[in-house]
Write a protein that holds these residues in place. Structure first.
Motif, PDB file in Angstrom:
ATOM      1  N   PHE A 214     -12.620  23.686  13.328  1.00 37.39           N
ATOM      2  CA  PHE A 214     -11.338  23.783  14.001  1.00 37.39           C
ATOM      3  C   PHE A 214     -10.356  22.884  13.258  1.00 37.39           C
ATOM      4  CE2 PHE A 214     -11.249  25.740  18.312  1.00 37.39           C
ATOM      5  CZ  PHE A 214      -9.882  26.008  18.325  1.00 37.39           C
ATOM      6  N   GLU A 216      -6.461  21.484  12.229  1.00 36.88           N
ATOM      7  CA  GLU A 216      -5.040  21.349  12.553  1.00 36.88           C
ATOM      8  C   GLU A 216      -4.324  20.976  11.264  1.00 36.88           C
ATOM      9  OE1 GLU A 216      -3.741  18.854  16.164  1.00 36.88           O
ATOM     10  OE2 GLU A 216      -5.918  18.747  16.084  1.00 36.88           O
TER      11      GLU A 216
ATOM     12  N   GLU B 182      -7.808  17.129   3.104  1.00 29.72           N
ATOM     13  CA  GLU B 182      -8.520  17.591   4.296  1.00 29.72           C
ATOM     14  C   GLU B 182      -9.406  16.465   4.783  1.00 29.72           C
ATOM     15  OE1 GLU B 182     -10.919  21.147   4.041  1.00 29.72           O
ATOM     16  OE2 GLU B 182     -11.397  21.032   6.175  1.00 29.72           O
ATOM     17  N   LYS B 189     -14.699  12.515  18.448  1.00 32.48           N
ATOM     18  CA  LYS B 189     -13.409  12.954  18.960  1.00 32.48           C
ATOM     19  C   LYS B 189     -12.348  11.923  18.637  1.00 32.48           C
ATOM     20  CE  LYS B 189     -14.755  15.720  22.723  1.00 32.48           C
ATOM     21  NZ  LYS B 189     -15.118  15.582  24.117  1.00 32.48           N
ATOM     22  N   SER B 192      -5.450  12.821  20.180  1.00 32.40           N
ATOM     23  CA  SER B 192      -4.386  13.408  19.361  1.00 32.40           C
ATOM     24  C   SER B 192      -3.290  12.394  19.038  1.00 32.40           C
ATOM     25  CB  SER B 192      -3.827  14.682  19.983  1.00 32.40           C
ATOM     26  OG  SER B 192      -3.563  14.522  21.319  1.00 32.40           O
ATOM     27  N   LYS B 195      -4.557  10.780  15.965  1.00 28.60           N
ATOM     28  CA  LYS B 195      -4.466  11.750  14.882  1.00 28.60           C
ATOM     29  C   LYS B 195      -3.042  11.768  14.326  1.00 28.60           C
ATOM     30  CE  LYS B 195      -7.415  15.343  15.794  1.00 28.60           C
ATOM     31  NZ  LYS B 195      -7.721  16.677  16.346  1.00 28.60           N
ATOM     32  N   GLU B 196      -2.088  11.755  15.236  1.00 31.24           N
ATOM     33  CA  GLU B 196      -0.677  11.766  14.823  1.00 31.24           C
ATOM     34  C   GLU B 196      -0.284  10.476  14.106  1.00 31.24           C
ATOM     35  OE1 GLU B 196       1.451  12.859  18.392  1.00 31.24           O
ATOM     36  OE2 GLU B 196       0.435  14.797  18.358  1.00 31.24           O
ATOM     37  N   VAL B 199      -1.731  10.749  10.566  1.00 30.62           N
ATOM     38  CA  VAL B 199      -0.941  11.669   9.737  1.00 30.62           C
ATOM     39  C   VAL B 199       0.403  11.038   9.361  1.00 30.62           C
ATOM     40  CG1 VAL B 199       0.265  13.894   9.741  1.00 30.62           C
ATOM     41  CG2 VAL B 199      -2.067  13.748  10.640  1.00 30.62           C
ATOM     42  N   PHE B 203       1.705  10.243   5.476  1.00 30.96           N
ATOM     43  CA  PHE B 203       2.961  10.749   4.905  1.00 30.96           C
ATOM     44  C   PHE B 203       3.922   9.613   4.527  1.00 30.96           C
ATOM     45  CE2 PHE B 203       2.385  15.053   7.262  1.00 30.96           C
ATOM     46  CZ  PHE B 203       1.669  15.560   6.197  1.00 30.96           C
ATOM     47  N   LYS B 210       1.330  15.756   0.768  1.00 29.82           N
ATOM     48  CA  LYS B 210       2.382  16.496   1.486  1.00 29.82           C
ATOM     49  C   LYS B 210       1.815  17.305   2.661  1.00 29.82           C
ATOM     50  CE  LYS B 210       5.588  15.760  -1.838  1.00 29.82           C
ATOM     51  NZ  LYS B 210       6.080  14.383  -1.793  1.00 29.82           N
ATOM     52  N   LYS B 211       0.487  17.435   2.673  1.00 31.98           N
ATOM     53  CA  LYS B 211      -0.122  18.262   3.713  1.00 31.98           C
ATOM     54  C   LYS B 211      -1.464  17.660   4.135  1.00 31.98           C
ATOM     55  CE  LYS B 211      -1.458  23.105   4.139  1.00 31.98           C
ATOM     56  NZ  LYS B 211      -1.393  24.414   3.460  1.00 31.98           N
ATOM     57  N   VAL B 212      -1.660  17.549   5.428  1.00 31.38           N
ATOM     58  CA  VAL B 212      -2.930  17.019   5.942  1.00 31.38           C
ATOM     59  C   VAL B 212      -3.585  18.061   6.831  1.00 31.38           C
ATOM     60  CG1 VAL B 212      -4.034  15.231   7.364  1.00 31.38           C
ATOM     61  CG2 VAL B 212      -2.056  14.643   5.938  1.00 31.38           C
ATOM     62  N   LYS B 213      -4.839  18.348   6.538  1.00 33.14           N
ATOM     63  CA  LYS B 213      -5.593  19.244   7.414  1.00 33.14           C
ATOM     64  C   LYS B 213      -6.665  18.401   8.093  1.00 33.14           C
ATOM     65  CE  LYS B 213      -7.352  23.592   6.284  1.00 33.14           C
ATOM     66  NZ  LYS B 213      -8.406  24.477   5.736  1.00 33.14           N
ATOM     67  N   PHE B 214      -6.610  18.380   9.427  1.00 32.96           N
ATOM     68  CA  PHE B 214      -7.560  17.591  10.214  1.00 32.96           C
ATOM     69  C   PHE B 214      -8.576  18.558  10.805  1.00 32.96           C
ATOM     70  CE2 PHE B 214      -6.418  13.118  11.224  1.00 32.96           C
ATOM     71  CZ  PHE B 214      -7.692  12.702  11.547  1.00 32.96           C
ATOM     72  N   SER B 215      -9.819  18.496  10.362  1.00 36.30           N
ATOM     73  CA  SER B 215     -10.813  19.481  10.818  1.00 36.30           C
ATOM     74  C   SER B 215     -11.926  18.850  11.627  1.00 36.30           C
ATOM     75  CB  SER B 215     -11.428  20.196   9.619  1.00 36.30           C
ATOM     76  OG  SER B 215     -10.436  20.838   8.856  1.00 36.30           O
ATOM     77  N   GLU B 216     -12.283  19.562  12.696  1.00 35.75           N
ATOM     78  CA  GLU B 216     -13.442  19.176  13.499  1.00 35.75           C
ATOM     79  C   GLU B 216     -14.517  20.220  13.312  1.00 35.75           C
ATOM     80  OE1 GLU B 216     -12.833  17.928  17.905  1.00 35.75           O
ATOM     81  OE2 GLU B 216     -10.886  18.466  17.087  1.00 35.75           O
TER      82      GLU B 216
END
Lengths: 221, 221
Positions: A214, A216, B182, B189, B192, B195-196, B199, B203, B210-216
């Motif tokens: 999953f 984001e 990534e 867990k 959020s 997580k923010e 991120v 940045f 320029k882009k972060v993908k946070f995966s579970e």
């Protein structure tokens, strides 16, 4: 159909006694009947037959139906929202409401510990609140149609995403590779409770998938 | 060092007046001093200089230091936890506590709307609660050392992950490809909100990303 089949359904749910529509999927009919809710997302609903996505009576009926078939079915309370229970009607001292600066009013709904109840009467310093589901004890009449069956793996994932979080092709990217699926969302938050429901249902009803990622995505502004 | 440098630091923080250690990174010293807390994760701490990861007085001192250097620095309240404020001492009727079935006791901490306060005294049906930070008004003495500087991109990501969520190489996989990173976690867990924060700090302080993908990742059991 069989338990575990992925289908799209349309329906109109009425209370048998009064004929009142309490739920429906068709926007046009909602407008025609004067019960259109602009905040509600109308349209066919993806479900998994026999998985409890709908009330028991509907799940059982769906198993007897075929794709494209339309039926009208009567569902008794025990296979809908249960019988009314007297022990769910509570007397609460009016002072409890005052303490929280709430003025109790007959007909209003209150929420106690996440359970919604309707104020039935107020007298002698006591407030009678009915915590039964508003449809408890009601026999329901559903007009139900199975519009299509979904067999494609990726579409099945979207059925689950749509059912739990209203995610679709525009808001979630789904990539399947062998036994793995990646679900990628952007600028959307999914509560972890829902994320877990989605993952649980994928593993239960889509045997081919063994791993869910999953993701984001955040982009620098 | 310069603002924006990623470094690992060790420190011992003491209250000047009493000599009491209120925070430290070294497990051995904690044990020797008899203040070891088995629930606390000791060890060097990754921070970004000038980013507010530590109190202002420390941030300013770090900017004047070099890697490997060790200093003892005195920090006045305004560059630590602020001055004590009389308006943060509140009188609360004892009945408010009783209503919530709490028996107020002098010396205990209570939490009101997420702010922690210490009960200072109880008399005449009133409870005096001090909502000042326990270190407010205190001059602090820090023994501080910059143990190393981090320049590798991937290690910088881990600094931020470790600082905010205690994630490391064992609990999070980090993959960098061009301007994208990534971060993959499993069986963990992250709120959020955190997580923010992660991120946002990536940045702000790692210009290359320029882009972060946070995966579970979830695996079928």
């Amino acid at each position: 159909m069989q338990k575990g089949d992925f289908v799209y359904i349309k329906y109109i749910g009425k209370i048998k006694e009064s004929g009142e529509i309490f739920d429906l999927t068709d926007e046009e009919i909602a407008k025609k009947e004067g019960i259109y809710n602009p905040e509600f997302k109308y349209g066919e609903i993806p479900i998994i037959v026999g998985a409890g996505f709908v009330i028991k009576g509907l799940d059982e009926e769906l198993e007897k139906m075929n794709v494209g078939e339309k039926r009208i079915v009567e569902i008794l309370p025990e296979k809908a929202f249960g019988e009314r229970r007297d022990d769910l009607i509570k007397l609460i001292p009016e002072s409890e409401f005052k303490k929280q600066n709430i003025e109790p009013k007959v007909g209003e709904f209150i929420n106690i510990n996440g359970i919604s109840g309707r104020i039935v009467s107020i007298s002698g310093g006591r407030v009678k609140v009915d915590f039964n589901h508003p449809l408890a004890g009601k026999t329901l009449v559903y007009e139900i149609e199975i519009t299509k069956q979904v067999t494609d793996l990726k579409e099945k994932i979207y059925c689950i995403l749509k059912y739990f979080s209203n995610l679709d092709e525009a808001t979630a990217k789904v990539n399947i590779e062998n036994e793995n699926v990646e679900i990628e969302i952007k600028d959307i938050k999914i509560a972890s409770r829902l994320k877990e429901e989605i993952v649980k249902n994928i593993f239960t009803w889509i045997k081919e998938i063994k791993k869910v990622k999953f993701s984001e995505v955040f982009e620098k502004k």
